[in-house]
Design a protein around this motif. Structure first.
Motif, PDB file in Angstrom:
ATOM      1  N   UNK A  34       0.831  -1.197   0.000  1.00  0.00           N
ATOM      2  CA  UNK A  34       0.000   0.000   0.000  1.00  0.00           C
ATOM      3  C   UNK A  34       0.865   1.246   0.000  1.00  0.00           C
ATOM      4  N   UNK A  35       0.264   2.370   0.331  1.00  0.00           N
ATOM      5  CA  UNK A  35       0.983   3.643   0.300  1.00  0.00           C
ATOM      6  C   UNK A  35       1.353   4.113   1.709  1.00  0.00           C
ATOM      7  N   UNK A  57      -7.808  17.327  20.738  1.00  0.00           N
ATOM      8  CA  UNK A  57      -6.714  17.250  19.764  1.00  0.00           C
ATOM      9  C   UNK A  57      -6.760  15.964  18.958  1.00  0.00           C
ATOM     10  N   UNK A  58      -7.020  14.851  19.649  1.00  0.00           N
ATOM     11  CA  UNK A  58      -7.132  13.575  18.960  1.00  0.00           C
ATOM     12  C   UNK A  58      -8.310  13.525  18.012  1.00  0.00           C
ATOM     13  N   UNK A  59      -9.425  14.114  18.442  1.00  0.00           N
ATOM     14  CA  UNK A  59     -10.612  14.158  17.580  1.00  0.00           C
ATOM     15  C   UNK A  59     -10.323  14.997  16.330  1.00  0.00           C
ATOM     16  N   UNK A  60      -9.640  16.124  16.507  1.00  0.00           N
ATOM     17  CA  UNK A  60      -9.291  16.964  15.351  1.00  0.00           C
ATOM     18  C   UNK A  60      -8.426  16.185  14.364  1.00  0.00           C
ATOM     19  N   UNK A  61      -7.410  15.486  14.868  1.00  0.00           N
ATOM     20  CA  UNK A  61      -6.544  14.691  13.994  1.00  0.00           C
ATOM     21  C   UNK A  61      -7.293  13.547  13.334  1.00  0.00           C
ATOM     22  N   UNK A  62      -8.133  12.859  14.110  1.00  0.00           N
ATOM     23  CA  UNK A  62      -8.898  11.725  13.568  1.00  0.00           C
ATOM     24  C   UNK A  62      -9.870  12.180  12.489  1.00  0.00           C
ATOM     25  N   UNK A  63     -10.551  13.297  12.718  1.00  0.00           N
ATOM     26  CA  UNK A  63     -11.506  13.803  11.723  1.00  0.00           C
ATOM     27  C   UNK A  63     -10.759  14.283  10.476  1.00  0.00           C
ATOM     28  N   UNK A  64      -9.772  15.147  10.673  1.00  0.00           N
ATOM     29  CA  UNK A  64      -9.070  15.737   9.533  1.00  0.00           C
ATOM     30  C   UNK A  64      -8.364  14.718   8.661  1.00  0.00           C
ATOM     31  N   UNK A  65      -7.552  13.876   9.286  1.00  0.00           N
ATOM     32  CA  UNK A  65      -6.804  12.902   8.484  1.00  0.00           C
ATOM     33  C   UNK A  65      -7.656  11.698   8.108  1.00  0.00           C
ATOM     34  N   UNK A  66      -8.697  11.409   8.906  1.00  0.00           N
ATOM     35  CA  UNK A  66      -9.629  10.352   8.527  1.00  0.00           C
ATOM     36  C   UNK A  66     -10.389  10.713   7.262  1.00  0.00           C
ATOM     37  N   UNK A  67     -10.872  11.958   7.195  1.00  0.00           N
ATOM     38  CA  UNK A  67     -11.568  12.422   5.989  1.00  0.00           C
ATOM     39  C   UNK A  67     -10.615  12.438   4.796  1.00  0.00           C
ATOM     40  N   UNK A  68      -9.384  12.871   5.021  1.00  0.00           N
ATOM     41  CA  UNK A  68      -8.394  12.878   3.932  1.00  0.00           C
ATOM     42  C   UNK A  68      -8.200  11.458   3.393  1.00  0.00           C
ATOM     43  N   UNK A  69      -8.106  10.482   4.285  1.00  0.00           N
ATOM     44  CA  UNK A  69      -7.977   9.095   3.842  1.00  0.00           C
ATOM     45  C   UNK A  69      -9.205   8.642   3.054  1.00  0.00           C
ATOM     46  N   UNK A  77      -8.794   2.548   2.248  1.00  0.00           N
ATOM     47  CA  UNK A  77      -8.916   1.287   2.999  1.00  0.00           C
ATOM     48  C   UNK A  77      -8.219   1.329   4.364  1.00  0.00           C
ATOM     49  N   UNK A  78      -7.373   2.323   4.597  1.00  0.00           N
ATOM     50  CA  UNK A  78      -6.686   2.411   5.891  1.00  0.00           C
ATOM     51  C   UNK A  78      -7.255   3.513   6.786  1.00  0.00           C
ATOM     52  N   UNK A  79      -8.374   4.104   6.398  1.00  0.00           N
ATOM     53  CA  UNK A  79      -8.975   5.181   7.196  1.00  0.00           C
ATOM     54  C   UNK A  79      -9.252   4.765   8.650  1.00  0.00           C
ATOM     55  N   UNK A  80      -9.782   3.554   8.909  1.00  0.00           N
ATOM     56  CA  UNK A  80     -10.009   3.184  10.319  1.00  0.00           C
ATOM     57  C   UNK A  80      -8.714   3.192  11.147  1.00  0.00           C
ATOM     58  N   UNK A  81      -7.638   2.707  10.558  1.00  0.00           N
ATOM     59  CA  UNK A  81      -6.333   2.690  11.239  1.00  0.00           C
ATOM     60  C   UNK A  81      -5.877   4.115  11.528  1.00  0.00           C
ATOM     61  N   UNK A  82      -6.038   5.000  10.567  1.00  0.00           N
ATOM     62  CA  UNK A  82      -5.648   6.402  10.743  1.00  0.00           C
ATOM     63  C   UNK A  82      -6.435   7.051  11.872  1.00  0.00           C
ATOM     64  N   UNK A  83      -7.730   6.827  11.892  1.00  0.00           N
ATOM     65  CA  UNK A  83      -8.589   7.437  12.914  1.00  0.00           C
ATOM     66  C   UNK A  83      -8.149   7.010  14.315  1.00  0.00           C
ATOM     67  N   UNK A  84      -7.867   5.734  14.497  1.00  0.00           N
ATOM     68  CA  UNK A  84      -7.441   5.224  15.804  1.00  0.00           C
ATOM     69  C   UNK A  84      -6.082   5.812  16.204  1.00  0.00           C
ATOM     70  N   UNK A  85      -5.123   5.807  15.273  1.00  0.00           N
ATOM     71  CA  UNK A  85      -3.781   6.295  15.596  1.00  0.00           C
ATOM     72  C   UNK A  85      -3.759   7.796  15.877  1.00  0.00           C
ATOM     73  N   UNK A  86      -4.491   8.580  15.116  1.00  0.00           N
ATOM     74  CA  UNK A  86      -4.489  10.038  15.327  1.00  0.00           C
ATOM     75  C   UNK A  86      -5.188  10.394  16.636  1.00  0.00           C
TER      76      UNK A  86
END
Length: 195
Positions: A34-35, A57-69, A77-86
């Motif tokens: 993957x990328x 702060x975590x919610x901001x990161x999860x929303x922003x980068x989750x939407x980007x994913x 396909x990796x959006x759930x992983x991003x949301x949890x990590x951010x």
């Protein structure tokens, strides 16, 4: 303005900054699994946690980068992983900054040290968690071959470390530039978590 509304607006602003800095300020690297990418998205997740507290702060990161994913075919396909990590980055950064160091009560070198260590704690979580989570997510949830999952995890270790160093430096500088101004006009007390 109502403090709760102000915090919601600021979480939205920081989510927007996370989205923009991830979506448009990145260098994508394709791997067999993957990328991965070099990006500045984590910077604003950490900054949001320093300013607003861990969960916002975590919610901001999860929303922003989750939407980007979700809007990028390479990452959807990796959006759930991003949301949890951010979410984890924000929670840990905020916990260390506000519960351990109490950054609102520090000044000068002590504040610099506390801010840098808080940002480092959140990014250390990501540096360790991203490759491990990436491997298991890619191999077991997405069903990629073991070699592909290992290749992605190896590249993720490299890009995540570089991203973490950039996030620590930039978010610390931004916080140190913003905090005195926000403190002088009374906003920092309104938006920072109660200690």
């Amino acid at each position: 303005m109502n403090t709760k509304i102000l915090k919601i607006v600021l979480v939205g602003l920081m989510a927007g900054l996370c989205y923009i800095s991830f979506m448009f300020l990145q260098i994508k690297i394709p791997t067999p699994g993957g990328f991965t990418s070099f990006h500045l998205g984590n910077t604003f997740c950490v900054l949001a946690a320093l300013l607003l507290g861990g969960l916002p702060g975590g919610i901001a990161g999860a929303i922003g980068m989750g939407i980007a994913d979700l809007l990028d075919p390479a990452y959807v396909i990796v959006a759930p992983k991003t949301i949890i990590l951010k979410l984890g980055i924000g929670i840990i950064t905020g916990l260390v900054a506000h519960r351990i160091f109490h950054i609102q009560h520090k000044q000068g070198k002590a504040l610099w040290k506390a801010v840098i260590l808080s940002a480092t704690a959140g990014m250390l979580f990501n540096v360790i968690g991203e490759p491990i989570f990436s491997y298991f997510y890619t191999a077991f949830i997405l069903g990629a071959p073991d070699n592909a999952a290992k290749a992605l995890a190896s590249w993720n270790a490299i890009t995540t470390t570089v991203n973490a160093l950039m996030a620590i430096v930039i978010s610390s500088i931004l916080y140190m530039a913003m905090a005195p101004r926000l403190k002088n006009n009374g906003l920092l007390k309104k938006i920072a978590p109660k200690e």
